[in-house]
Enzyme design. Structure first.
Site, short mmCIF file in Angstrom:
data_model
loop_
_atom_site.label_atom_id
_atom_site.label_comp_id
_atom_site.label_asym_id
_atom_site.label_seq_id
_atom_site.Cartn_x
_atom_site.Cartn_y
_atom_site.Cartn_z
N GLY A 74 -6.22 -36.69 -86.54
CA GLY A 74 -7.37 -37.12 -85.77
C GLY A 74 -8.24 -38.12 -86.50
N ASN A 154 -17.01 -29.81 -82.00
CA ASN A 154 -16.28 -28.87 -82.85
C ASN A 154 -17.14 -27.72 -83.36
OD1 ASN A 154 -17.32 -31.35 -84.18
ND2 ASN A 154 -16.91 -30.22 -86.06
N ALA A 203 -2.52 -32.44 -83.95
CA ALA A 203 -1.63 -31.33 -83.58
C ALA A 203 -2.10 -29.98 -84.10
CB ALA A 203 -0.22 -31.61 -84.08
N HIS A 204 -2.71 -29.93 -85.30
CA HIS A 204 -3.00 -28.63 -85.89
C HIS A 204 -4.14 -27.88 -85.21
CE1 HIS A 204 -6.70 -29.22 -88.47
NE2 HIS A 204 -6.41 -30.48 -88.18
N THR A 240 6.84 -45.27 -91.97
CA THR A 240 7.99 -44.54 -91.43
C THR A 240 7.53 -43.32 -90.65
OG1 THR A 240 9.36 -45.23 -93.29
CG2 THR A 240 10.12 -43.33 -92.04
N CYS A 328 -23.24 -26.16 -96.44
CA CYS A 328 -23.34 -25.78 -97.86
C CYS A 328 -21.97 -25.71 -98.53
CB CYS A 328 -24.04 -24.44 -98.00
SG CYS A 328 -25.74 -24.47 -97.40
#
Length: 397
Positions: A74, A154, A203-204, A240, A328
């Protein structure tokens, strides 16, 4: 003594790779190892696998396969979208619009562009974390070339009015990029209907492998390359191809979309059970983010009189994995920029906790977290001079 039980509630940070995705990836490490850019048979097999994954990603977004470009994740996709549009369209204008609550992959990229002579407007958000469409309209000028607003936040899980933003951008002839890293698999996305020009994903975040992502670029969008070298990805992204990662991304996004409705229903019910339990058992708490327009598994709560990093350490002792709105843990004593942008006082923002649920969580997990969280908050408040002052004032009323 640390608990043996592990309850993972930090799915916004990352997810475990789906075993079916791992199985699909394994052959491409050692058997189908051909370089997709070569011409012999094992290379053509790799190219076929990459093309299949490209089609899977496109289908999930309502895009065309030749509008999908694979990246390392991302962060690269965000950097490419924003820098690529900025430098390719500099003759048209030098103004970019974003929001105050973006991921740092967007904010730091915009800060870099400011040093290159670009002007950036950081839109405020309301108390729920949503951008106001009126503010966006007021910010657009004849020099505006790009609007980049995240699909869903997020930290607090708020979903932005993406279709409305896309409509405004299209009406003004301004490119619209959205960081959809948190949204994939949680929200239905149609880039054409929502008038999105560029979209980043990783993807993760949806049970795929780490180190692989994608950028959707609508046909006819004028954009510079970020990486230079070989002619991969139609000469737009050198390097690649990571065939195993791309295969994993393709299957992960296909599976995420297929089970999205069922998964969202189950996870949102667990989230609501968790929120109800927190409000019932722990006083002086508040929900951060939009009460309805939010990601199904996201719960961000602030607890008065204590600090988030202390909560994390004690919860970890009980085997509970979570995160805090305070930065923190990354070496900063500043509270979350997202929470501050919603108008939360710094002292309250410091006491925030993000619990993000996912596929493996159960009702038993929720009940365990509620039990241990109550203990943690009570313990920390007993040590807090702020809480002692609060109790003293309450007794004197």
């Amino acid at each position: 003594m640390t608990a043996e039980r592990i309850v993972y509630m930090d799915h916004s940070a990352t997810t475990a790779t789906d075993p079916a995705v791992v199985d699909a990836m394994i052959p491409w490490f050692s058997k189908g190892y051909g370089n997709p850019s070569s011409l012999y048979r094992i290379a053509r097999e790799s190219k076929t696998a990459v093309d299949k994954a490209r089609s899977q990603v496109a289908a999930a977004l309502g895009a065309q396969p030749d509008e999908i470009y694979f990246t390392s994740g991302g962060t690269e996709a965000d950097n490419w979208a924003i820098k690529g549009i900025a430098f390719a369209n500099r003759k048209k204008g030098n103004h970019i619009i974003t929001s105050a609550i973006e991921h740092h992959a967007v904010l730091h990229t915009c800060e870099y562009l400011e040093k290159q002579g670009f002007s950036v407007t950081y839109l405020p958000v309301d108390e729920t974390g949503q951008v106001r469409i009126s503010d966006l309209k007021d910010a657009i000028t004849d020099q505006t070339i790009l609007v980049t607003i995240m699909f869903a936040n997020n930290e607090i899980g708020t979903i932005e009015p993406i279709a409305e933003i896309g409509k405004v951008c299209r009406e003004h002839g301004v490119y619209f990029h959205t960081d959809a890293v948190q949204a994939i698999g949680n929200v239905a996305i149609d880039v054409a209907a929502m008038q999105i020009d560029l979209l980043s994903l990783s993807a993760h975040k949806f049970y795929g492998p780490k180190g692989i992502g994608a950028l959707y670029i609508r046909k006819s969008v004028r954009i510079d390359n970020l990486l230079h070298g070989g002619g991969q990805e139609k000469r737009r992204r050198a390097g690649t191809e990571n065939t195993p990662g791309i295969v994993g991304l393709g299957l992960a996004i296909e599976r995420a979309i297929a089970r999205m409705d069922e998964q969202n229903k189950r996870v949102s019910a667990l989230r609501d059970r968790l929120l109800e339990g927190i409000f019932k058992t722990i006083p002086n708490t508040r929900l951060n983010g939009h009460p309805k327009e939010r990601l199904p598994g996201n719960l961000n709560v602030s607890f008065d009189f204590i600090e988030g990093e202390s909560m994390l350490l004690l919860l970890d002792h009980f085997g509970i994995c979570a995160s805090t709105g305070s930065a923190c843990t990354s070496g900063s004593l500043e509270p979350s920029h997202v929470l501050l942008a919603t108008g939360l006082p710094a002292e309250t923002a410091h006491g925030s906790l993000r619990l993000t649920l996912g596929a493996e969580n159960t009702e038993e997990d929720v009940d365990y977290v509620l039990e241990q969280l109550q203990k943690v908050v009570i313990r920390l408040r007993e040590m807090s001079p702020l809480y002692a002052d609060h109790k003293k004032r309450s007794c004197n009323v």
